[in-house]
Design an enzyme around this catalytic site. Structure first.
Site, mmCIF file in Angstrom:
data_model
loop_
_atom_site.group_PDB
_atom_site.id
_atom_site.type_symbol
_atom_site.label_atom_id
_atom_site.label_comp_id
_atom_site.label_asym_id
_atom_site.label_seq_id
_atom_site.Cartn_x
_atom_site.Cartn_y
_atom_site.Cartn_z
ATOM 1 C CG ASN A 19 -38.483 48.596 16.707
ATOM 2 O OD1 ASN A 19 -39.368 49.345 16.305
ATOM 3 N ND2 ASN A 19 -38.057 48.618 17.961
ATOM 4 N N GLY A 21 -40.935 43.403 20.527
ATOM 5 C CA GLY A 21 -42.188 42.914 21.068
ATOM 6 C C GLY A 21 -43.008 42.077 20.104
ATOM 7 C CB ILE A 22 -46.710 41.826 19.709
ATOM 8 C CG1 ILE A 22 -47.016 41.570 21.184
ATOM 9 C CG2 ILE A 22 -47.680 41.027 18.838
ATOM 10 C CD1 ILE A 22 -48.353 42.129 21.626
ATOM 11 N N GLY A 23 -44.756 42.919 17.518
ATOM 12 C CA GLY A 23 -44.536 43.221 16.109
ATOM 13 C C GLY A 23 -43.330 42.492 15.552
ATOM 14 C CB SER A 146 -55.948 46.387 24.335
ATOM 15 O OG SER A 146 -55.908 46.137 25.722
ATOM 16 C CE1 TYR A 172 -53.078 50.576 25.075
ATOM 17 C CE2 TYR A 172 -54.712 49.652 26.582
ATOM 18 C CZ TYR A 172 -53.745 49.481 25.611
ATOM 19 O OH TYR A 172 -53.438 48.213 25.162
#
Length: 302
Positions: A19, A21-23, A146, A172
């Site tokens: 919904n 950003g990158i996506g 990442s 992370y």
């Protein structure tokens, strides 16, 4: 940046966390390239807004939304059942969704949130969708990881929480290291008609940074690239013919990509895979069984 012509016939592309950003950019480019796109999102109002933004660009775009909370195994299982019912074939799965809470949080099953959402939720989702992926002529799974995986260590005693959360960076790093290990492990286990690759999207100016202190974001921003840049690259990995038969790769959308030596530890990778199967309650990939099942259904429908 890897490229290749986008295949002209319609494929079904499922993207988590799509919904914003990158996506969202990945979904937008896929939809405008005449692919069927499924936005898998936790917030349905945000997903609907994203869908409408795409439809404003192309009123004929084939866009669907379905609710998915990667922090809940129950939600993931219900989502997979819905996808199998409504979309009998999925050509590409983009495991994009990711979180970075500044304080420690937990999933519905009690896992540390980053390990649970960024990695374990996608692990379960990928396995539950293997039946519909295996029916595609050439299915692809793309894992958004990442360069932060370099700071990760696989420590089982932290899967359900840490004594020191330290702004979340160790958690992370572990989740992103696990993402790449999963991608590599799947590339070794999947049938020949299915590929699995991982990508570092670059340092992207997106909603991912919304929780970090403002002074840190201000310092980082000059090094960030646009979500448009990285989203287009990931869309190509999912559907471009330049990625035919490529599997087990971990690449970067922006600059050189250092890789952790831990990715070469096949014993650790295999242990994490088997342990993740146990934690999520799924069976390890059986390539022959997947192929037989897909062939049987194809012969039944023909």
């Amino acid at each position: 940046m890897a490229g290749g012509n986008i295949l002209t016939y319609k494929k079904t592309i499922l993207i988590t966390g799509s919904n914003a950003g990158i996506g969202f950019i990945t979904a937008k480019h896929a939809a405008l390239a005449k692919q069927r796109v499924i936005l898998a999102c936790r917030s349905m109002p945000k997903a609907e807004k994203a869908k409408q933004e795409i439809l404003q660009l192309d009123p004929n775009a084939d866009v669907w939304i379905r609710p998915l909370d990667l922090g809940s195994f129950d939600s993931i299982r219900k989502f997979a059942e819905t996808i199998e019912r409504d979309f009998p074939v999925v050509d590409a799965l983009v495991n994009n969704a990711g979180i970075y809470p500044m304080s420690e949080e937990y999933t519905a099953e009690g896992f540390e949130m980053q390990f649970g959402v960024n990695y374990l939720g996608h692990f379960l989702l990928s396995h539950l969708l293997l039946p519909v992926l295996s029916k595609a002529p050439a299915a692809r799974i793309v894992h958004v990881s990442s360069v932060g995986h370099m700071m990760g260590n696989i420590k089982p005693n932290t899967f359900r929480g840490r004594k020191l959360y330290l702004w979340g960076m160790p958690a992370y790093g572990q989740s992103k290291l696990a993402n790449v290990m999963l991608s590599n492990e799947l590339s070794r286990r999947l049938p020949v008609n299915m590929t699995s690759n991982a990508v570092h999207p670059g340092y992207v100016d997106s909603d991912f940074f919304r929780n970090i202190p403002g002074f840190i974001y201000k310092a980082l921003r000059k090094f960030l690239v646009s979500a448009e840049f990285s989203g287009k690259h990931i869309q190509e990995m999912a559907v471009a013919d330049g990625w035919n038969n490529r599997t087990g790769e971990f690449i970067s959308s922006q600059g050189p990509l250092p890789k952790s030596r831990k990715l070469n530890d096949l014993k650790l990778s295999n242990w994490l895979y088997e342990e993740s199967c146990r934690l999520t309650g799924v069976e390890p990939v059986d390539a022959e069984k997947l192929t037989r099942s897909a062939n049987l259904e194809a012969s039944t429908l023909s």
